[in-house]
Design an enzyme around this catalytic site. Structure first.
Site, PDB file in Angstrom:
ATOM      1  N   ASP A 122      43.518  40.721  33.285  1.00 40.32           N
ATOM      2  CA  ASP A 122      43.669  40.261  34.667  1.00 40.32           C
ATOM      3  C   ASP A 122      44.819  39.284  34.797  1.00 40.32           C
ATOM      4  O   ASP A 122      44.969  38.360  33.982  1.00 40.32           O
ATOM      5  CB  ASP A 122      42.402  39.507  35.101  1.00 40.32           C
ATOM      6  CG  ASP A 122      41.463  40.396  35.890  1.00 40.32           C
ATOM      7  OD1 ASP A 122      41.919  41.345  36.552  1.00 40.32           O
ATOM      8  OD2 ASP A 122      40.244  40.128  35.843  1.00 40.32           O
ATOM      9  N   ASP A 126      39.218  37.925  34.611  1.00 42.39           N
ATOM     10  CA  ASP A 126      39.167  36.510  34.983  1.00 42.39           C
ATOM     11  C   ASP A 126      37.733  36.111  35.362  1.00 42.39           C
ATOM     12  O   ASP A 126      37.467  34.949  35.674  1.00 42.39           O
ATOM     13  CB  ASP A 126      40.182  36.164  36.086  1.00 42.39           C
ATOM     14  CG  ASP A 126      39.982  36.934  37.367  1.00 42.39           C
ATOM     15  OD1 ASP A 126      39.067  37.775  37.431  1.00 42.39           O
ATOM     16  OD2 ASP A 126      40.741  36.698  38.332  1.00 42.39           O
ATOM     17  N   GLU A 131      35.879  47.847  43.622  1.00 41.67           N
ATOM     18  CA  GLU A 131      34.652  47.041  43.469  1.00 41.67           C
ATOM     19  C   GLU A 131      33.868  47.005  44.771  1.00 41.67           C
ATOM     20  O   GLU A 131      34.432  46.725  45.843  1.00 41.67           O
ATOM     21  CB  GLU A 131      35.030  45.608  43.033  1.00 41.67           C
ATOM     22  CG  GLU A 131      33.810  44.698  42.912  1.00 41.67           C
ATOM     23  CD  GLU A 131      34.066  43.413  42.137  1.00 41.67           C
ATOM     24  OE1 GLU A 131      35.173  43.238  41.573  1.00 41.67           O
ATOM     25  OE2 GLU A 131      33.139  42.586  42.094  1.00 41.67           O
TER      26      GLU A 131
END
Ligand code: KIV
Length: 269
Positions: free
Chosen positions: A90, A51, A187
């Site tokens: 996503d 996304d 992340e």
């Protein structure tokens, strides 16, 4: 050498085997058929229709405006250009907030050509993960810095730096594996935490700004090509040292497989 027509389709079993052998695999984002073909030819094992398209294609400040229709459209485009890479998509912001939406929206992405869906969050995703896994839909859970929660987090900040946060993340990762997650994506966490979580889990962990020890690495394609408006610390511009897009993608795949990327300057403490 082009891997076109010679590589067998990459599946979850391939990724598991790579993890078991202590090897590494490369993941990159793509949003269209042409780049999907280039990534596949370069030997990228996992293509993520992220996304992040809301930022790099649509020009938004964050990923929140991306809709299910956007995601389905781009998954269909990527599917047409890809031959053998494993295709992950996503689930966009608020598309998995109830059981019904989770199932319907994951099904729409799988029908469009995805082979796995990715959801952002932590322990609260255990029930959605179980729901999808029991119905045959592979799940990747994205933890650490989760861009869909950017307003709650208060910025693109490194996560898990203090001991309590790090322990929570490790516990939540174990819980999600137990619930049926097939891949964890981490992340922006300290490299040491990236290593500890990778070692603690049996499933492959893909990192972005999570240090050199995760099984897979992922970057946003536009970051790797140096054409994004911002360049976070964990990004390397591979086009700058190669001079062509196919060569840049191959250089990234090689650097990931040989452990040369990420280098210490791309990692957080
Ligand atoms: O949307 C995306 O591209 C992602 C990557 C940053 C991992 O989630």
């Amino acid at each position: 050498m082009s891997t076109q027509n010679t590589r067998k389709a990459i599946t979850l079993s391939t990724l598991k085997r790579i993890r078991e052998k202590g090897e590494r695999f490369a993941c990159l984002t793509a949003y269209d058929a042409c780049f999907a073909g280039l990534l596949d030819d370069a030997g990228v094992e996992v293509i993520l229709v992220g996304d992040s398209l809301g930022m790099v294609l649509q020009g938004h400040d964050n990923t929140l405006p991306v809709t299910m229709d956007d995601m389905v459209y781009h998954v269909e485009c990527v599917k047409r250009g890809n031959r053998t890479a494993f295709l992950m998509a996503d689930m966009p912001f608020m598309s998995y907030s109830s059981e019904k939406e989770t199932l319907e929206n994951a099904a729409a992405l799988m029908r469009a050509g995805a082979e796995m869906v990715k959801l952002e969050g932590g322990a609260w995703l255990a029930s959605s993960t179980r729901l999808l896994a029991e119905r045959g839909i592979p799940v990747c859970v994205h933890m650490g810095l989760t861009p869909q929660s950017i307003n709650r987090i208060g910025g693109y900040l490194v996560q898990g730096r203090d001991d309590r946060q790090a322990k929570n993340m490790l516990d939540e990762a174990r819980l999600l594996q137990e619930a049926g997650a097939n891949i964890l994506l981490l992340e922006c966490v300290p490299a040491d935490l990236g290593r500890r979580i990778t070692e603690a889990l049996e499933i492959p962990v893909i990192g972005i700004g999570a240090g050199p020890d995760t099984t897979g690495q992922v970057l946003v394609l536009h970051d790797l090509l140096g054409i994004s408006p911002i360049s976070p610390k964990f990004v390397k511009n591979f086009l700058a040292e190669t001079g062509s897009i196919p060569e840049a993608i191959r250089a990234y795949v090689d650097a990931v497989r040989t452990g040369q990327f990420p280098a210490p300057e791309h990692c957080f403490n």
